[in-house]
Design a protein around this motif. Structure first.
Motif, PDB file in Angstrom:
ATOM      1  N   LEU A 138       0.848  -1.187   0.110  1.00 33.66           N
ATOM      2  CA  LEU A 138       0.002   0.083   0.169  1.00 33.66           C
ATOM      3  C   LEU A 138       0.738   1.227   0.146  1.00 33.66           C
ATOM      4  O   LEU A 138       0.583   2.265  -0.786  1.00 33.66           O
ATOM      5  CB  LEU A 138      -0.926  -0.028   1.246  1.00 33.66           C
ATOM      6  N   ASP A 139       1.859   1.115   0.842  1.00 32.87           N
ATOM      7  CA  ASP A 139       2.446   2.432   1.012  1.00 32.87           C
ATOM      8  C   ASP A 139       3.587   2.601  -0.288  1.00 32.87           C
ATOM      9  O   ASP A 139       3.154   3.983  -0.670  1.00 32.87           O
ATOM     10  CB  ASP A 139       3.534   2.108   1.857  1.00 32.87           C
ATOM     11  N   SER A 140       3.929   1.966  -0.979  1.00 35.10           N
ATOM     12  CA  SER A 140       4.717   2.123  -2.191  1.00 35.10           C
ATOM     13  C   SER A 140       3.792   2.676  -3.138  1.00 35.10           C
ATOM     14  O   SER A 140       3.930   3.529  -4.380  1.00 35.10           O
ATOM     15  CB  SER A 140       5.661   0.982  -2.636  1.00 35.10           C
ATOM     16  N   PHE A 141       2.544   1.900  -3.305  1.00 38.94           N
ATOM     17  CA  PHE A 141       1.459   2.329  -4.220  1.00 38.94           C
ATOM     18  C   PHE A 141       1.135   3.607  -4.136  1.00 38.94           C
ATOM     19  O   PHE A 141       1.002   4.339  -5.225  1.00 38.94           O
ATOM     20  CB  PHE A 141       0.369   1.257  -4.026  1.00 38.94           C
ATOM     21  N   LEU A 142       0.892   3.985  -2.697  1.00 38.32           N
ATOM     22  CA  LEU A 142       0.261   5.538  -2.904  1.00 38.32           C
ATOM     23  C   LEU A 142       1.507   6.572  -2.956  1.00 38.32           C
ATOM     24  O   LEU A 142       1.228   7.552  -3.639  1.00 38.32           O
ATOM     25  CB  LEU A 142       0.208   5.617  -1.233  1.00 38.32           C
ATOM     26  N   LYS A 143       2.662   6.267  -2.937  1.00 43.87           N
ATOM     27  CA  LYS A 143       4.006   7.076  -3.370  1.00 43.87           C
ATOM     28  C   LYS A 143       3.930   7.164  -4.712  1.00 43.87           C
ATOM     29  O   LYS A 143       4.366   8.220  -5.399  1.00 43.87           O
ATOM     30  CB  LYS A 143       5.097   6.345  -2.810  1.00 43.87           C
ATOM     31  N   GLU A 144       3.525   5.988  -5.617  1.00 41.84           N
ATOM     32  CA  GLU A 144       3.687   6.063  -6.930  1.00 41.84           C
ATOM     33  C   GLU A 144       2.133   6.332  -7.662  1.00 41.84           C
ATOM     34  O   GLU A 144       2.127   6.996  -8.891  1.00 41.84           O
ATOM     35  CB  GLU A 144       4.116   4.673  -7.451  1.00 41.84           C
ATOM     36  N   ASN A 145       1.329   6.596  -6.871  1.00 43.83           N
ATOM     37  CA  ASN A 145      -0.088   6.855  -7.509  1.00 43.83           C
ATOM     38  C   ASN A 145      -0.688   8.015  -6.747  1.00 43.83           C
ATOM     39  O   ASN A 145      -0.647   7.793  -5.579  1.00 43.83           O
ATOM     40  CB  ASN A 145      -0.987   5.671  -7.589  1.00 43.83           C
ATOM     41  N   HIS A 146      -1.395   8.916  -7.549  1.00 36.20           N
ATOM     42  CA  HIS A 146      -2.118  10.036  -6.692  1.00 36.20           C
ATOM     43  C   HIS A 146      -3.446   9.262  -6.290  1.00 36.20           C
ATOM     44  O   HIS A 146      -4.295   8.798  -7.074  1.00 36.20           O
ATOM     45  CB  HIS A 146      -2.478  11.057  -7.659  1.00 36.20           C
ATOM     46  N   VAL A 147      -3.857   9.262  -5.124  1.00 33.92           N
ATOM     47  CA  VAL A 147      -4.915   8.648  -4.461  1.00 33.92           C
ATOM     48  C   VAL A 147      -5.841   9.769  -3.594  1.00 33.92           C
ATOM     49  O   VAL A 147      -5.014  10.337  -2.790  1.00 33.92           O
ATOM     50  CB  VAL A 147      -4.771   7.389  -3.672  1.00 33.92           C
ATOM     51  N   ASP A 148      -6.727  10.002  -3.915  1.00 38.01           N
ATOM     52  CA  ASP A 148      -7.682  11.141  -3.219  1.00 38.01           C
ATOM     53  C   ASP A 148      -8.310  10.575  -1.695  1.00 38.01           C
ATOM     54  O   ASP A 148      -8.456  11.149  -0.749  1.00 38.01           O
ATOM     55  CB  ASP A 148      -8.621  11.688  -4.060  1.00 38.01           C
ATOM     56  N   ILE A 149      -8.903   9.350  -1.971  1.00 36.28           N
ATOM     57  CA  ILE A 149      -9.895   8.785  -0.962  1.00 36.28           C
ATOM     58  C   ILE A 149      -9.281   7.469  -0.598  1.00 36.28           C
ATOM     59  O   ILE A 149      -9.234   6.482  -1.411  1.00 36.28           O
ATOM     60  CB  ILE A 149     -11.400   8.965  -1.406  1.00 36.28           C
ATOM     61  N   GLY A 150      -9.083   7.125   0.820  1.00 37.68           N
ATOM     62  CA  GLY A 150      -8.869   5.483   1.230  1.00 37.68           C
ATOM     63  C   GLY A 150     -10.189   5.200   1.799  1.00 37.68           C
ATOM     64  O   GLY A 150     -10.904   5.943   2.622  1.00 37.68           O
ATOM     65  N   ILE A 151     -10.777   4.014   1.367  1.00 40.62           N
ATOM     66  CA  ILE A 151     -11.805   3.427   2.099  1.00 40.62           C
ATOM     67  C   ILE A 151     -11.417   2.350   2.735  1.00 40.62           C
ATOM     68  O   ILE A 151     -11.006   1.357   2.484  1.00 40.62           O
ATOM     69  CB  ILE A 151     -12.809   2.989   0.804  1.00 40.62           C
ATOM     70  N   LEU A 152     -11.572   2.756   4.206  1.00 42.17           N
ATOM     71  CA  LEU A 152     -10.965   1.840   5.276  1.00 42.17           C
ATOM     72  C   LEU A 152     -12.005   0.787   5.808  1.00 42.17           C
ATOM     73  O   LEU A 152     -12.968   0.926   6.377  1.00 42.17           O
ATOM     74  CB  LEU A 152     -10.809   2.792   6.444  1.00 42.17           C
ATOM     75  N   CYS A 153     -11.803  -0.629   5.136  1.00 37.64           N
ATOM     76  CA  CYS A 153     -12.567  -1.489   5.771  1.00 37.64           C
ATOM     77  C   CYS A 153     -11.775  -2.608   6.339  1.00 37.64           C
ATOM     78  O   CYS A 153     -12.311  -3.839   6.275  1.00 37.64           O
ATOM     79  CB  CYS A 153     -13.103  -2.121   4.347  1.00 37.64           C
ATOM     80  N   VAL A 154     -10.866  -2.305   7.178  1.00 37.50           N
ATOM     81  CA  VAL A 154      -9.947  -3.144   7.757  1.00 37.50           C
ATOM     82  C   VAL A 154     -10.805  -3.367   9.185  1.00 37.50           C
ATOM     83  O   VAL A 154     -11.310  -2.692   9.751  1.00 37.50           O
ATOM     84  CB  VAL A 154      -8.496  -2.746   7.939  1.00 37.50           C
ATOM     85  N   PRO A 155     -10.206  -4.442  10.021  1.00 46.60           N
ATOM     86  CA  PRO A 155     -10.708  -4.651  11.201  1.00 46.60           C
ATOM     87  C   PRO A 155     -10.371  -3.548  12.243  1.00 46.60           C
ATOM     88  O   PRO A 155      -9.272  -2.835  12.012  1.00 46.60           O
ATOM     89  CB  PRO A 155     -10.279  -6.119  11.894  1.00 46.60           C
ATOM     90  N   GLN A 156     -11.080  -3.169  13.446  1.00 48.85           N
ATOM     91  CA  GLN A 156     -10.656  -2.158  14.375  1.00 48.85           C
ATOM     92  C   GLN A 156      -9.202  -1.972  14.593  1.00 48.85           C
ATOM     93  O   GLN A 156      -8.674  -0.975  14.624  1.00 48.85           O
ATOM     94  CB  GLN A 156     -11.454  -2.210  15.497  1.00 48.85           C
TER      95      GLN A 156
END
Lengths: 211, 211
Positions: A138-156
């Motif tokens: 995820l971290d490297s993906f976000l460094k290489e791609n512009h992302v406006d919104i993260g949709i957080l569906c992980v456990p608490q």
């Protein structure tokens, strides 16, 4: 601009409802509608509706009602729907997959760029055209791609850590389905969908009616 | 009892949040907590918290804080979580399936009794132990089985009709995921989860921050 800053959360929360009803009127070829008719449709009072629209400078002429198309376009613009937004989903469990499959969001202008999960069994699977990747990337993906919104569906337990990764990489909005109030800087917007809380509210209301 | 009738929706909406945080404190073996500590944890002010709890008669002694277990039990009871609720899901698309798979709800006391869908391809499939049935059998199912809550995951166009079937058969609560404000009698409670509206609110907030 200063004016916008003063708009209350209550008004903001009503905007998407106006937008939905106006879209429906447009689909039904309605050209013009009075605040009274809109009131009957939406369930807010006509004076509430006029007051809300006045927050944004006011649309419509006294006695003529609102031009539906114009009002729809204005509210689209106010909501920011004249732009497109790139999104990623983190957590490809039930809710994450349901959101990924929800075609309605694409039409609104949301482009799903990636799905990430910790479970190796899911890696490589595709939901529509998007592959599920290892959450470690995820971290490297976000460094290489512009992302406006993260949709957080992980456990608490994972939610805050993932939120930090999103924020550190410049993601400006988090749509949070994890049952947790995440900590983010003031420059990042968060909208929570806490399903359990919603269900518990329903139960309270049901029991309250019986008293 | 009359007192309860006056409790504002804002307080009611905060109850599930208290419940969630208290459950977490219990899991971490915390016996006692002050309104100040609770405030730091939940993010409401201490005076807000004391005021909220006073609506329900007040718990805790001045200077001693709250007994976590007692407070948790009290809030469970206020929310109605000392009882169990039978539920059905109508619409076994993405959201319906996600809800059916959400094990957390069972723990809260919600028993899924049936899942209904219009799509013949889904009939006979099982989600956990519950079979997906033809939506045409919903009415007779409701006549033969006591159901407290209907979880509405059908498309917008079907939502009102299904809601009417639920209401006509004595269902007292509707958890509505359809993007529609359904019409029900005052004796029936509705809690909406309008995902699109939530996402549009997020986008507004993101754009507002940039101004």
């Amino acid at each position: 601009m200063d004016k916008k800053k003063e708009i209350s959360m209550a008004v903001i929360k009503r905007l998407p409802k106006y937008y939905r009803h106006l879209a429906e009127l447009l689909r039904n070829d309605v050209d013009r509608i009075s605040s009274k008719e809109l009131s009957e449709k939406i369930g807010f009072t006509a004076s509430q509706i006029r007051q809300d629209f006045n927050c944004f400078g006011g649309f419509g002429q006294q006695g003529y009602g609102y031009n539906v198309k114009e009002l729809y376009n204005e509210i689209s613009k106010i909501l920011g729907l004249d732009k497109r937004y790139s999104t990623v989903i983190i957590g490809a469990g039930n809710i994450g997959q349901a959101i990924a499959n929800y075609t309605r969001f694409e039409k609104f202008g949301f482009d799903l760029k990636g799905i990430f999960d910790v479970n190796p069994k899911l890696h490589g699977m595709r939901i529509k055209d998007v592959e599920i990747s290892d959450i470690d990337t995820l971290d490297s993906f976000l460094k290489e791609n512009h992302v406006d919104i993260g949709i957080l569906c992980v456990p608490q337990m994972q939610a805050q850590k993932v939120a930090d990764t999103l924020v550190d990489n410049g993601v400006r909005g988090i749509w949070n389905f994890a049952p947790l109030d995440i900590d983010v800087p003031e420059t990042v917007s968060v909208e929570n969908v806490h399903l359990s809380e919603s269900l518990l509210t329903l139960v309270y209301l049901m029991n309250d009616l019986e008293k």
